[in-house]
Write an enzyme that holds these catalytic residues in place. Structure first.
Site, PDB file in Angstrom:
ATOM      1  N   GLN A 121       0.877  -1.166   0.089  1.00  0.00           N
ATOM      2  CA  GLN A 121       0.058  -0.057  -0.216  1.00  0.00           C
ATOM      3  C   GLN A 121       0.781   1.136   0.074  1.00  0.00           C
ATOM      4  OE1 GLN A 121      -1.854  -0.994   3.930  1.00  0.00           O
ATOM      5  NE2 GLN A 121      -1.650   1.180   4.510  1.00  0.00           N
ATOM      6  N   CYS A 126      -5.524   0.221   2.640  1.00  0.00           N
ATOM      7  CA  CYS A 126      -5.599  -1.284   3.025  1.00  0.00           C
ATOM      8  C   CYS A 126      -7.049  -1.830   2.772  1.00  0.00           C
ATOM      9  CB  CYS A 126      -5.605  -1.459   4.379  1.00  0.00           C
ATOM     10  SG  CYS A 126      -6.450  -0.527   5.523  1.00  0.00           S
ATOM     11  N   HIS A 134      -7.329  -1.418  10.952  1.00  0.00           N
ATOM     12  CA  HIS A 134      -6.685  -1.965   9.676  1.00  0.00           C
ATOM     13  C   HIS A 134      -7.781  -3.134   8.823  1.00  0.00           C
ATOM     14  CE1 HIS A 134      -3.582  -2.728   6.756  1.00  0.00           C
ATOM     15  NE2 HIS A 134      -3.388  -3.934   7.182  1.00  0.00           N
ATOM     16  N   ASN A 192      -2.056  -9.644   3.823  1.00  0.00           N
ATOM     17  CA  ASN A 192      -1.680  -8.339   4.341  1.00  0.00           C
ATOM     18  C   ASN A 192      -1.378  -7.430   3.100  1.00  0.00           C
ATOM     19  OD1 ASN A 192      -1.893  -6.025   5.823  1.00  0.00           O
ATOM     20  ND2 ASN A 192      -0.377  -6.495   7.439  1.00  0.00           N
TER      21      ASN A 192
END
Ligand SMILES: *[C@@H]1O[C@H](CO)[C@@H](O)[C@H](O)[C@H]1NC(C)=O
Ligand SMILES: *[C@@H]1O[C@H](CO)[C@@H](O)[C@H](O)[C@H]1NC(C)=O
Ligand SMILES: *[C@@H]1O[C@H](CO)[C@@H](O)[C@H](O)[C@H]1NC(C)=O
Length: 362
Positions: free
Chosen positions: A155, A161, A296, A323
């Protein structure tokens, strides 16, 4: 029928072990800290140069020497952690020259609570499959099913995210239903999703709603990632896929979340990520701590249980999360995080908020 087909795919996924899948992935260069590295200022600087070449090639050179002191502290801490017998060998990841606060502000605050509640959304609740609750697969790992997951994204300093997780959930369902590989445009979601704040954070379900309202989303080739907020533009060419709905999974219901992810990846919210342990996570089952600041979103791609004779965490149950911090963080960009603690919302609050997934038109 549809449910059965999908479940058998997940069951197929469950038969392959995680180790097989990670072993076949290309190695990611990792920078470890040796006693020679920490021996002198000079050797420490050599380590910094090596790290810098890998992680800050496009960094601000005027910042470089200033950040050396932060880096040294982190390198010593990581060295001592490993010397102290940590179960997992820690390395210097992308955050090694950032203070805890800088990390928290740029990376662990991308789905702030105040923009998450939304009274106006149409609520579609996940309907349990025929396997719920007693016949769920023992293991699900979408990494083992070729084509379902695209490569791990970065990112950067944009709080995207939520857009990355939303795009990846749609990429996955598009492959599962249509057998088509695509990289969807994260930037389109960042720039165009109403009700979110672009690089200052957002929530995935609003991105799903945007795609429904716009009758589709473009590819990342049509609308490339720049990693900052820009104006919403309409690229030429038709969107590459669309969704027709999105469903949510109830909070604090571990088996229901397992059921949902056995059909396709699901967007989850994690919170309390402003801890050195989370910042430094280098692999293994993350068992905390998290605190209560820093929100997140990421993609849940599976779950499993360690064998009862595992040396470090026998029988511990875990989730697998994809992630958006690049491949150097965690297990090649993924994380295994302890599963359970349902009543409290789970480790890092993974079950504290609704989880979401898109429904493909097919
Ligand atoms: C993150 O944690 C550090 C250390 O506890 C603290 O100093 C900092 O203010 C926190 N930052 C945010 C944004 O929560
Ligand atoms: C998606 O992006 C990755 C990384 O840039 C690339 O390797 C892959 O070929 C792309 N896939 C498609 C279908 O364009
Ligand atoms: C956003 O990123 C692009 C590509 O890196 C750059 O050209 C542009 O100037 C940036 N815009 C802002 C507002 O920072």
């Amino acid at each position: 029928m549809m449910v059965a087909a999908l479940a058998s795919m997940a069951l197929a996924a469950s038969t392959a072990k995680t180790s097989t899948s990670t072993a076949s992935m290309p190695a990611v260069e990792r920078i470890y800290v040796s006693s020679e590295n920490v021996a002198s200022e000079e050797s420490m600087h050599g380590l910094y140069e090596r790290w810098y070449a890998l992680y800050r090639r496009d960094g601000d050179p005027s910042d470089k020497e200033k950040r050396f002191s932060i880096f040294k502290e982190e390198a010593r801490a990581v060295y001592e952690l490993n010397e102290g017998g940590a179960h997992v060998k820690h390395h210097l990841n992308l955050f090694a020259d950032m203070t805890q606060d800088e990390y928290a502000k740029s990376f662990a605050n991308c789905s702030p609570l105040e923009i998450r509640p939304d009274g106006n959304i149409k609520l579609n609740l996940h309907q349990p499959s025929q396997y719920y609750p007693d016949k769920l697969p023992l293991t699900v790992d979408w990494r083992t099913v070729d084509g379902v997951l695209t490569s791990v994204k970065r990112q950067g300093k944009c709080g995207s995210c939520w857009a990355i997780a939303a795009a990846e959930a749609m990429e996955s369902i598009h492959f599962i239903k249509n057998n088509k590989r695509t990289n969807l445009s994260v930037q389109e979601l960042v720039d165009c999703t109403p009700g979110n704040k672009g690089c200052n954070g957002g929530v995935a379900y609003k991105a799903f709603q945007y795609v429904i309202d716009k009758h589709g989303i473009h590819s990342s080739e049509q609308y490339p990632y720049v990693g900052n907020g820009s104006h919403c533009t309409t690229p030429s060419g038709p969107p590459v896929m669309s969704i027709k709905r999105y469903h949510y999974v109830r909070r604090r219901n571990e088996k229901m979340l397992m059921d949902a992810v056995s059909h396709a990846p699901v967007v989850v919210t994690l919170s309390g990520l402003n801890t050195t342990e989370f910042k430094r996570y280098s692999g293994g089952i993350f068992r905390g701590p998290c605190n209560n600041k820093g929100d997140h979103q990421a993609l849940l791609v599976g779950y499993g249980t360690l064998p009862s004779d595992d040396a470090n965490a026998p029988g511990v149950k875990y989730w697998v999360v994809k992630n958006s911090w690049g491949k150097s963080w965690g297990e090649r960009g993924y994380m295994r995080i302890e599963r359970g603690h349902e009543a409290y919302g789970g480790i890092c609050n993974i079950m504290m908020w609704r989880a979401w997934y898109p429904i493909h038109p097919k």
